[in-house]
Design a protein around this motif. Structure first.
Motif, PDB file in Angstrom:
ATOM      1  N   THR A  75       9.043   3.270  -7.042  1.00 40.09           N
ATOM      2  CA  THR A  75      10.447   3.601  -7.277  1.00 40.09           C
ATOM      3  C   THR A  75      10.944   2.680  -8.213  1.00 40.09           C
ATOM      4  N   LEU A  76      11.455   2.852  -9.338  1.00 37.66           N
ATOM      5  CA  LEU A  76      12.058   1.940 -10.258  1.00 37.66           C
ATOM      6  C   LEU A  76      13.449   2.543 -10.300  1.00 37.66           C
ATOM      7  N   VAL A  77      14.455   1.457  -9.970  1.00 37.18           N
ATOM      8  CA  VAL A  77      15.891   1.925  -9.824  1.00 37.18           C
ATOM      9  C   VAL A  77      16.553   0.909 -11.077  1.00 37.18           C
ATOM     10  N   TYR A  78      17.664   1.758 -11.655  1.00 38.40           N
ATOM     11  CA  TYR A  78      18.445   1.156 -12.407  1.00 38.40           C
ATOM     12  C   TYR A  78      19.793   1.492 -12.287  1.00 38.40           C
TER      13      TYR A  78
ATOM     14  N   THR B  17      18.177   6.539 -11.578  1.00 42.22           N
ATOM     15  CA  THR B  17      19.130   5.849 -12.465  1.00 42.22           C
ATOM     16  C   THR B  17      20.460   6.210 -11.644  1.00 42.22           C
ATOM     17  N   TRP B  18      21.596   5.413 -12.203  1.00 45.31           N
ATOM     18  CA  TRP B  18      22.779   5.135 -11.671  1.00 45.31           C
ATOM     19  C   TRP B  18      22.926   4.832 -10.102  1.00 45.31           C
ATOM     20  N   ALA B  19      22.418   3.642  -9.975  1.00 42.30           N
ATOM     21  CA  ALA B  19      22.256   3.153  -8.525  1.00 42.30           C
ATOM     22  C   ALA B  19      21.914   1.849  -8.649  1.00 42.30           C
ATOM     23  N   ARG B  20      22.724   0.805  -7.786  1.00 40.25           N
ATOM     24  CA  ARG B  20      22.444  -0.314  -7.838  1.00 40.25           C
ATOM     25  C   ARG B  20      22.061  -0.922  -6.323  1.00 40.25           C
ATOM     26  N   PRO B  21      21.386  -1.727  -6.072  1.00 45.66           N
ATOM     27  CA  PRO B  21      21.132  -2.405  -4.847  1.00 45.66           C
ATOM     28  C   PRO B  21      22.288  -2.837  -4.122  1.00 45.66           C
ATOM     29  N   GLU B  22      22.740  -2.448  -2.718  1.00 44.12           N
ATOM     30  CA  GLU B  22      23.582  -3.134  -2.304  1.00 44.12           C
ATOM     31  C   GLU B  22      23.311  -3.562  -1.002  1.00 44.12           C
ATOM     32  N   HIS B  23      22.253  -3.304   0.024  1.00 43.92           N
ATOM     33  CA  HIS B  23      21.782  -4.171   1.073  1.00 43.92           C
ATOM     34  C   HIS B  23      20.164  -4.452   1.323  1.00 43.92           C
ATOM     35  N   ILE B  24      19.819  -5.333   1.583  1.00 45.16           N
ATOM     36  CA  ILE B  24      18.348  -5.449   2.153  1.00 45.16           C
ATOM     37  C   ILE B  24      18.231  -5.295   3.745  1.00 45.16           C
ATOM     38  N   ASN B  25      17.661  -4.301   3.969  1.00 46.63           N
ATOM     39  CA  ASN B  25      17.446  -3.959   5.443  1.00 46.63           C
ATOM     40  C   ASN B  25      16.187  -4.349   5.828  1.00 46.63           C
ATOM     41  N   LEU B  26      16.348  -5.001   7.140  1.00 47.63           N
ATOM     42  CA  LEU B  26      15.012  -5.447   7.732  1.00 47.63           C
ATOM     43  C   LEU B  26      14.852  -4.758   9.167  1.00 47.63           C
TER      44      LEU B  26
ATOM     45  N   LYS C 173       0.816  -1.337   0.169  1.00 48.86           N
ATOM     46  CA  LYS C 173       0.042  -0.003  -0.091  1.00 48.86           C
ATOM     47  C   LYS C 173       0.876   1.078   0.026  1.00 48.86           C
ATOM     48  N   ASP C 174       2.035   1.368   1.017  1.00 51.66           N
ATOM     49  CA  ASP C 174       2.640   2.697   0.896  1.00 51.66           C
ATOM     50  C   ASP C 174       3.782   2.727  -0.185  1.00 51.66           C
ATOM     51  N   SER C 175       4.502   1.836  -0.179  1.00 48.78           N
ATOM     52  CA  SER C 175       5.705   2.071  -0.927  1.00 48.78           C
ATOM     53  C   SER C 175       6.407   0.751  -1.546  1.00 48.78           C
ATOM     54  N   ALA C 176       6.774   0.691  -2.824  1.00 51.08           N
ATOM     55  CA  ALA C 176       7.494  -0.343  -3.343  1.00 51.08           C
ATOM     56  C   ALA C 176       8.732   0.180  -4.269  1.00 51.08           C
ATOM     57  N   VAL C 177       9.634  -0.722  -4.543  1.00 55.17           N
ATOM     58  CA  VAL C 177      10.880  -0.728  -5.365  1.00 55.17           C
ATOM     59  C   VAL C 177      10.692  -1.735  -6.421  1.00 55.17           C
ATOM     60  N   VAL C 178      10.709  -1.085  -7.645  1.00 56.94           N
ATOM     61  CA  VAL C 178      11.140  -2.119  -8.738  1.00 56.94           C
ATOM     62  C   VAL C 178      12.567  -1.958  -8.992  1.00 56.94           C
ATOM     63  N   ILE C 179      13.189  -3.225  -9.382  1.00 53.32           N
ATOM     64  CA  ILE C 179      14.702  -3.075  -9.824  1.00 53.32           C
ATOM     65  C   ILE C 179      14.753  -3.629 -11.171  1.00 53.32           C
ATOM     66  N   GLY C 180      15.219  -2.837 -12.262  1.00 48.42           N
ATOM     67  CA  GLY C 180      15.315  -3.121 -13.461  1.00 48.42           C
ATOM     68  C   GLY C 180      15.053  -2.039 -14.439  1.00 48.42           C
ATOM     69  N   ALA C 181      15.084  -2.487 -15.680  1.00 52.24           N
ATOM     70  CA  ALA C 181      15.319  -1.276 -16.707  1.00 52.24           C
ATOM     71  C   ALA C 181      14.481  -1.770 -17.961  1.00 52.24           C
TER      72      ALA C 181
END
Length: 450
Positions: free
Chosen positions: A303-306, A332-341, A275-283
């Motif tokens: 937010t779509l991040v590439y 853009t110009w960002a890569r996933p580095e850590h998944i935080n819980l 409901k609040d927020s989601a991230v999509v990783i890809g291009a």
């Protein structure tokens, strides 16, 4: 294929509202609009739009038929080269293919003829008595097609047209492949994929087997023994990993799986939606489809991040604009580095490392940032997975089945096409063409041997 907008009884108001959100993103042309648009075509003799079309449809010819109010003739011209012309008219990136090549772009208005919408107008409104094509005399040859996606259906139809008997083996419960399970719900509406399959099978000579997976229910060695030739159109069954700790977390999801669930849901109001927020990783287009559908489902911030720039994205500028129109934030110009819980184990955020290029190589910068989110959807590409328990497999190159001209693989009598091969840009229209070319090669080879 006439669209029906009637809803079944028992629909909730929420589901009706959601269904409205997933109406066709590109409404069809009216008869008057199609007439006006068809009149804009110059009917070029050496048409660059045909050269740009992977399936080599005679575009000026079918547009001329539309202008003459012969929609059935126009559709037959389309289907003679691309039997999935209806779905391709909806999902094909015409803006970078035929329409980009249109000579109207050189005119003052810089507006190409709307070829995709005209193709849809013809295929949607043609009135055939039975199937538009008649099968050739029987060849007494039998061919196995593994996979009932665009490539497999195209190959099977052309083989049947040429007089061969074809059996399709599909791993899923329904045929259609990407068109049934992987395309955004707002691009192929009203069960269109199944209507198209029914139309294709109408030529006769094709037997469809569903829930038959290669390496599980059937083997390539068995098919080689039982059939004169085999065509592999098995798609890409696996997804790439982010290679991060906590990636197996239940709130880290594969976009292709979620889109499949969305497309098959009988009540989309029952889907588990962040409901609040989601991230999509890809291009790519899958990333765009995922992000836009989340917005339509009600996710407040997507937010779509590439990892590279927008100019490097495989999704076209047209698709990127669709995401912006849906108010998807693109970073853009960002890569996933850590998944935080969080302390309770639920997903808190993703940390991204800012990137840049140096001498053509992607590099990490010293800067990072964090995006809070309640779900992450991976759309970083799919890959070929070797069928389990399958010993006989064609040569694989760069993670996909290698072909050596005319869709031939390293195994005698085995051909391949579609996303499972390394050919082209993984476009539906290219898969259709590869299936057609494989059928012609198979038919020619078997007739030579006869």
């Amino acid at each position: 294929m006439v669209m029906s907008m009637e809803q079944p009884q028992g629909y909730s108001q929420q589901q009706l509202a959601l269904d409205q959100m997933f109406k066709d993103i590109n409404p069809a042309l009216s008869a008057r609009q199609a007439g006006i648009e068809s009149s804009r075509c110059y009917y070029c003799y050496d048409a660059p739009c045909v050269t740009a079309c992977p399936s080599k449809i005679n575009i000026p010819s079918f547009i001329a038929s539309i202008h003459a109010d012969d929609l059935t003739g126009a559709a037959k011209t389309i289907y003679s080269e691309n039997i999935l012309g209806g779905s391709c008219a909806r999902v094909c990136p015409t803006e970078i293919l035929c329409e980009q090549a249109c000579v109207r772009n050189k005119e003052q208005e810089k507006a190409p003829v709307k070829i995709g919408l005209l193709q849809r107008h013809a295929t949607d409104n043609a009135k055939f008595v039975g199937h538009p094509f008649k099968r050739a005399d029987a060849t007494c040859k039998t061919i196995a097609v593994v996979g009932a996606g665009p490539a497999g259906l195209s190959c099977a139809h052309r083989l049947a047209l040429l007089g061969n008997e074809v059996e399709i083996f599909e791993a899923a419960e329904k045929p259609g492949g990407l068109n049934e399970y992987g395309i955004a719900k707002y691009k192929l509406t009203d069960n269109f994929a199944q209507k198209e399959v029914e139309f294709i099978l109408g030529i006769g000579g094709i037997t469809l087997h569903t829930n038959k997976a290669l390496g599980k229910d059937i083997s390539l060695s068995q098919l080689k023994e039982q059939f004169d030739a085999v065509f592999l159109a098995i798609g890409l069954q696996d997804v790439h990993s982010l290679m991060l700790v906590n990636e197996a977390h239940p709130q880290i999801l594969n976009a292709v799986d979620y889109i499949k669930e969305l497309r098959q849901a009988s009540d989309i109001s029952e889907l588990d939606v962040p409901k609040d927020s989601a991230v999509v990783i890809g291009a790519g287009n899958t990333a765009i489809d995922m992000a836009c559908q989340l917005k339509r489902l009600g996710t407040e911030e997507v937010t779509l991040v590439y990892r590279r720039g927008s100019e490097h994205m495989s999704a076209t500028e047209h698709e990127q604009q669709i995401a912006k129109d849906h108010e998807v934030r693109i970073k853009t110009w960002a890569r996933p580095e850590h998944i935080n819980l969080k302390d309770d184990g639920s997903l808190k955020s993703l940390t991204f490392r800012k990137t840049y290029t140096e001498d053509g190589q992607l590099k990490d910068s010293e800067d990072s940032f964090e995006i809070n989110c309640s779900a992450v959807f991976k759309a970083v590409g799919q890959k070929f997975a070797y069928p389990k328990a399958e010993q006989l497999i064609p040569t694989v190159s760069n993670g996909k089945i290698a072909t050596f001209g005319q869709q031939v693989t390293s195994i005698d009598g085995v051909y391949a096409g579609g996303d499972c091969t390394g050919e082209g840009q993984d476009l539906t229209v290219e898969a259709v063409q590869q299936g057609k070319l494989a059928a012609l090669a198979i038919h020619h080879q078997l007739n030579q041997e006869a």
